[in-house]
Every structure is written in C-alpha cells, then in structure tokens.
Design an enzyme around this catalytic site. Sequence first.
Site, short mmCIF file in Angstrom:
data_model
loop_
_atom_site.label_atom_id
_atom_site.label_comp_id
_atom_site.label_asym_id
_atom_site.label_seq_id
_atom_site.Cartn_x
_atom_site.Cartn_y
_atom_site.Cartn_z
N GLU A 81 -6.45 2.24 -3.32
CA GLU A 81 -4.91 2.31 -3.32
C GLU A 81 -4.29 0.73 -3.62
O GLU A 81 -3.27 0.49 -4.30
CB GLU A 81 -4.22 2.74 -2.11
N HIS A 85 -11.35 12.82 0.40
CA HIS A 85 -11.51 11.31 1.05
C HIS A 85 -11.70 11.34 2.73
O HIS A 85 -12.34 10.66 3.17
CB HIS A 85 -10.39 10.52 0.51
N ARG A 121 -2.63 11.01 6.15
CA ARG A 121 -2.94 9.77 6.59
C ARG A 121 -2.43 8.81 5.64
O ARG A 121 -2.60 8.92 4.39
CB ARG A 121 -4.51 9.58 7.02
N PHE A 171 0.91 -1.29 -0.10
CA PHE A 171 0.07 0.14 0.05
C PHE A 171 0.94 1.42 0.05
O PHE A 171 2.15 1.08 0.25
CB PHE A 171 -0.67 -0.03 1.29
N HIS A 177 -7.84 11.66 -1.91
CA HIS A 177 -7.43 10.53 -2.47
C HIS A 177 -6.85 10.42 -4.07
O HIS A 177 -7.78 10.98 -4.70
CB HIS A 177 -8.17 9.14 -2.15
#
Lengths: 235, 597
Positions: B252, B370, B412, B117, B239
């Site tokens: 992702e 997002h 994040r 990720f 995002h």
Amino acid sequence: MEVTVKIFRYNPEQDKRGHYETYKVEADENDRVLDVLELIKGHTDGSLAFRRSCAHGVCGSDAMRINGRNHLACKTLIRDVGANITIEPLLGLKVAKDLIVDMDPFFDNYKKMLPYMINDSPLPADGKERLQSPEQRARFDESTKCIMCAACTTSCPSFWASDEYYGPAAIIAAHRFIFDSRDEGASERLQVLSETDGVARCHTAFNCTNACPRDIHITQAIGEVKLAMVTGKLD
Amino acid sequence: MANIHQFEVIVVGGGGAGLMAGLYASKTAKTAIISKMYPTRSHTGAAQGGISAALGNYEEDKPEWHMYDTVKGSDYLGDQDAIEFMTNEAIDAVLELEHMGLPFDRTPEGRISQRPFGGHTNNETGKPVRRAAHAADRTGHMILQTLYQQCIKNKVNFFDEFQVLDFIMTDGKAAGVVAVELSTGELHTFHAKSVIFATGGYGRVFEVTSNAYAYTGDGPAILLRKGIPLEDMEFFQFHPTGIYKLGILITEGARGEGAVLINGKGERFMPKYAPTVKDLASRDVVSRAIYTEIKEGRGVDGKNYVYLDIRPETVNKIAAEDGRTNPDGSPLRITGEVVLQKIPDIVDFCRVYLGVDPVTQLMPVQPTAHYAMGGIPTNKFGEVVVDDKGTIVPGLFAAGECACVSVHGANRLGTNSLLDIVVFGKHAGLKAAEYAASAEFAKMPEDAESASRSEFDALRGGAGNANVYDLSNEMKNVMFADVGIYRNEKDMQSALEKVRELQKRFKDVKVGDTGKIFNTELLNAWELGNLLDIAEVVAASALNRKESRGGHSREDFPDRDDANWLKHTLITKKNGKLEISYKPVVITKHQPKPRIY
C-alpha cells in the site's frame, strides 16, 4: 512446454551416495523453478525434500544450484533457465537430504560477527530516536538487504577450500553494523574479521556478487571492510 | 528414551511476535523459542510498507487519531480498550525498535521517516497523514532481522526446524507442547509453565495469496482440536494489490507514494468509491472497488485484474489534481529514481515475475488473500480467553496474527500488523514470564506424545487414494471463489460441504515417504490437515454471520447490522461438531457510525 528436470537425490537413510533422477513435467515459461519442484513433489515423488516458504525471494529458504549456479528457486523462472534444468544442493555445506543442506554452520558464522547493535551510550534524553542523516543511513543500506540464503557463501571458492572461513554472508552482516553511524562495535568486529578465517580469505572471485539474489555488491562491501581494517576509517 | 526438555516459557513460532515474546520472557524466565523454520525465514520478513505510530515526524499526528482510524478501519468490531492500549504504546514500540538498531529510513532532520497509508488520517481534516514508519519497502524484513539479532545478543534459546504438533493441558492448565525435530524425525516433549503461540496466519487456505507456504494455521488448528474457541474467523483480509495470478504483495506504500489504480478503460476509479482519501481508503473498501470494476466489465481485457500505476508522469499529474504536497509544503512530484528508492523490492518483483518495469509500465494487480483478523482469542496481555466472561486457560498465551485481541476487528489497517506483533508479542512475553514466576509446572502426562504419534501413524497408514497436492488445490480454489471477497449463502454452503468432503478424503491420504530425516511429505500432509480444519471454521463462521462488515461482504446481506451483529463470533469444535457463540465488542469512545472514506 515440457521441461526436463534432473535433480540430485540423496536419502541418508537409504543411499550410500547421491544420485540424479530425471523428471519430465509440463510447465509454463513464467513458472518458477519452485513451482516445478512442487509439482514433482506433489505428483511424482512426495519424498523429494527441499526448503521453501515465502515463494517470492524474501525469506531465503530455497537457495540451490540451478544449472550449476546458485539461485533462489522461487526467483528463477523457467524462461530464465530453459527446458533442461539441473537442480542440486548448495555446495560446501553437508547435504542432509536431497536439496536440503545443514545450515547450522552458516548461522554459526553469522553469530560470530556480533550481528546486533552495540551502543552503550545513553539514549537521547527525550527518549526519542537516535538521529541519523539520510546519508548516514544510505551508507549501509546495501548490507541490510541480506536474507541469509547462503547463495553467496556457498558459491565462494575460499569457503569451499576451508569451511572455517566465515564467508561473505557473515561479512555482510558485520558490514551492516560496522558502517551504521549509531553502532560502536566496529573495532570488535574488525578484530574478529582480521583473524585467519576473516576477510583475508576473500580473494575477490566475485562469485558471491554474481550469486546474490538481492543484488548486493558483496565483493565491494568486503573490500570496504578490508579498507576499514587498514585505515581505521568508517566513512 | 523420549527427548524431554523443561523451560518455564515456551514460545511456538519465530516470527516477529514470537521473537518479541521470547525476548521479553527471557529477561526473567528460562525461555525457548521453537520454530518450524529458521526464524529469519518467518513471514514477518515479507511485510513491506511500514509500522504505524503517531510520531508526528513530518506533520501533526496523535495516538487518539491512530485509535479512531483503527476503530473505523475495523468497521467498529475491534475492541476499543485493546486498540487504545496498542495505539498508546505505538510510539514507544517504534522507538524501542530504533534503539535496538532497526534501520528506519530518515527525514532530513535524521528522524524516523513516515509515509501515508490506507485509512491513516488527520481526524480534523480527513486528509491522509504520514504515520507509517518505514525502511524502504522491507520494513518487516528489518523488524525480523533486528528482533532475531536482539535474541542472539540476549542468548535466547532456539529450537530451529522443530514443528510443534500438540499442546498439552493438564487439569485445565498449560503443561507444554510436543514437537518433531525435522532433521531427525524424533518427537520431543517440552514441559513448560507458560506456552505462547505465535504461529502466524493461514492464508494458504486461499488460491491467490500473499502468504508463505508456512502459513498453515498450525497454532489455531492445534488449539481448536483441544476445544479452545477461535474468534472472528469469518474476517479475512484481501489486500487490494497482489501481483496478478501470483498474489505477491505490492505494498500500500506504493499508493502512499502516489500510485493510483486504473481500470481496463484507463480510468482512475477510486474517487467513485472513496471521495476523500481515494486510493488510500481501507483495504476492504479498495478490494471491493477493484472487484466491482472487474464484475462490471472494466477489468483489463475482460480479465480479473486492474492496473496499479506508479509511473512518474501519472503520479505527478494526479498529485497536481489532488493538490498533494511534500512534507515541506511543496507540490508532490516524483521521478523514476524516487520510485526505485521508495519501493525497490516491488520494482524487483515486477521485473522478475512479470517482466514489467513499474517506472515505465503498468502493474497488473488483483486482490490477494493477505491477513487473518480472526484467531485465538486473547486479552491485551496475550492470555487466551475462552468465553464471553474473560475466563482464561492458565499458562496459555497467543500473540501476533494467530491471535485475535481483537484490535483489527473486521478489517485491519495497513501497518497495524507489525505494530500488533511488537506490542502484543512483548506483553504476552512479559505476562507469560510473570505467570511462570509464581506457578508450578503442571504435571506432564506419561503418554504426552501419543496423540502426535497417532496423527502421524494415520497419515502413514491411509488407503492411499487421496493426494495432498490435489486436495490442497481443491480447497484453495473453492475457498477463494466462494468464501472470498464477496460471499453469499449458497456459495458458502457448497464451499463448506466441499471442505467437509475434502476432510473425509484427507483420511485416505497415504504419505509415501517412510523416512525420518526431513520427511517434508509427512509435514506437508499434517499441515494440510490444519488448513482443512481452519477452512471449515472460516466457512462456517462466514456462513453464520448474516451481515456485511469490513472484510466480510455478503451479497445477500449487503449492509452492516449493528442491532444484531455488533458482536464477536466464537467457534469451537466439540465431538467433531462446530458450535458458535458470541461475545460483546468493547466500545469505549467511538460509537458505531457509517464508514465513509
């Protein structure tokens, strides 16, 4: 393009019975039916009541009848249903207002399935995960996809005939655990489902499978539960 | 007669954080969860790619690496004590979910499967590491289902389709909440010792968003009106890969499985921006890269989008170039079948909404609003902290996206939101129950419902020359355009003025539906009031921070400025005026340094 939308309206504070209102709106063929409902609510009649949240087919809020069949309004595009659209609440659950039905009986049926992992055996000594092979995991993958939108249950003739029937969505919830290799509650759930209001009421009309917005093979899954009940085998 | 309920712990919100809090609080305290939707409708269910923990089921991984990646991802604004706490708890948290029955995908050995990720790395090699535990591309759905099921098993009390309108405080302590029952329109007062807000995010302030209609910032807005500060509201995550125009999320995890971003000239562009991890850089980095490509004329057909390509021939070609391997060391090669198996819901979304089949066609994507990094300030036990000295409001807690611990800082990392809700939902629940065990009920005022009643009366009694739908669209457009991925003084100033104009016009909203049963028009209007209050503090906080950090990128201040801005923003509203103060960032192990992927 201009779209003509006929919507079932019922306000229990004013109306003795439901009626239909027709609205004409400008929409794009790639718009969702939900977008059209939002537009009508936003500009023509704010009192129009419907549930919605995620708007892309994963939360299960906006199941309704669109041109006579159950769909999620957010996963149905104008190009799929054409310029003349009739929108009605789900059948078989009491209409609370307009397109909102009372979902409590639906969730009550779900809860009867003991819809949680039952496993009283000790956890692995290393504290890590219970092992499960990819094949064992695949066995119940279909039924993990359910978003509990009720499109299946409220399209089922057996459910219309008797709202005591737990309905396909509840059986899918049971299926998800019955065929999970980590679960030990299959016999309890099969006992519940062998009662009068259980799987015996399924007459394989296939409406549920056709209605499912998640493409779950519901009728087949119910068949697997029936077979497990007869043979006692869970693989 | 009023409807009065009494519980030791009240949880507001039935998503992942709320359910986890309710589950843990109810072990020792009389607890109820109040949710404006049936809990299974919550937006946790839309999370796709995974939940991170250094399980090391495929390759070496460590909580310390997870910690460092999170600190770096946060652009050094995350509080490192809280981050370390979370990454240390991550392994047990994910295993607990498995023990609860969560159907994770499996490795050939039967362990929980993990995928790469954005920003998850082996700290020694800098290469991507498989840390995201997943269940296809519906990990959030499985978490939501599993936690709801556990709540049923443990007989947690629910008030479904009750909208909380107000938080009641007596002598500086939590006393409860006021809510409206949607099916009847009746107001209810919930008297409680502890109140946990877990109301989720507020992405609906932006035009293009992956967020649900329900994401209207109710908890933060209610507390802002009570004089509680909000923290780091300028940090909102865009995002990189939302479906063009619709904003629907494409995980992702797609890039984790090998997909790459392609510009309008057919070029793969991420290696220019992130030479080591390329398409798996942090989200803020990838979103800015996409925006830069578009700005410099390399969008597709001159439009505001690029392509995400997961066609097996592309993935296999690039995997060979990059030397990517499977866990067993063999070269990474995928087939159409693998795509269907790894990201089935994404394939479905593309087919339904775009008429595009990702196995053979390109997916048009653009950055989508997002996730809110900012929110209600808390410590790692979910206690709401109102200043820079650690002062708490006894009995008031928050967890999940509505809270700011802060573990996400300025940006994040993907999969840390699901970890956040599980870890901090649990600790908020435990702490709230612990507090309730020793505290007395604070006195509930006689007229607890009066503020809520007046708010509703105002919405019913407006002059009627403002329309909720139009005001909402105007807000979303200006916020996305001017307080979006790239920001500058002039645009944000005009956005703030526009939001304040909308707040004024909002006073003239008249709700036409006078009924009580499922008056969703009234509710939507009330939610818009929350969104406008949140939009104002987001714009004001962003205007105030004169640097670029993580999700906050200023054209007029392009660099991170640790000398002046390595601090959290606290914003409060007093007598209608916003006030900004600061609190220091907790730095333990990792001193700030330039952030290169």
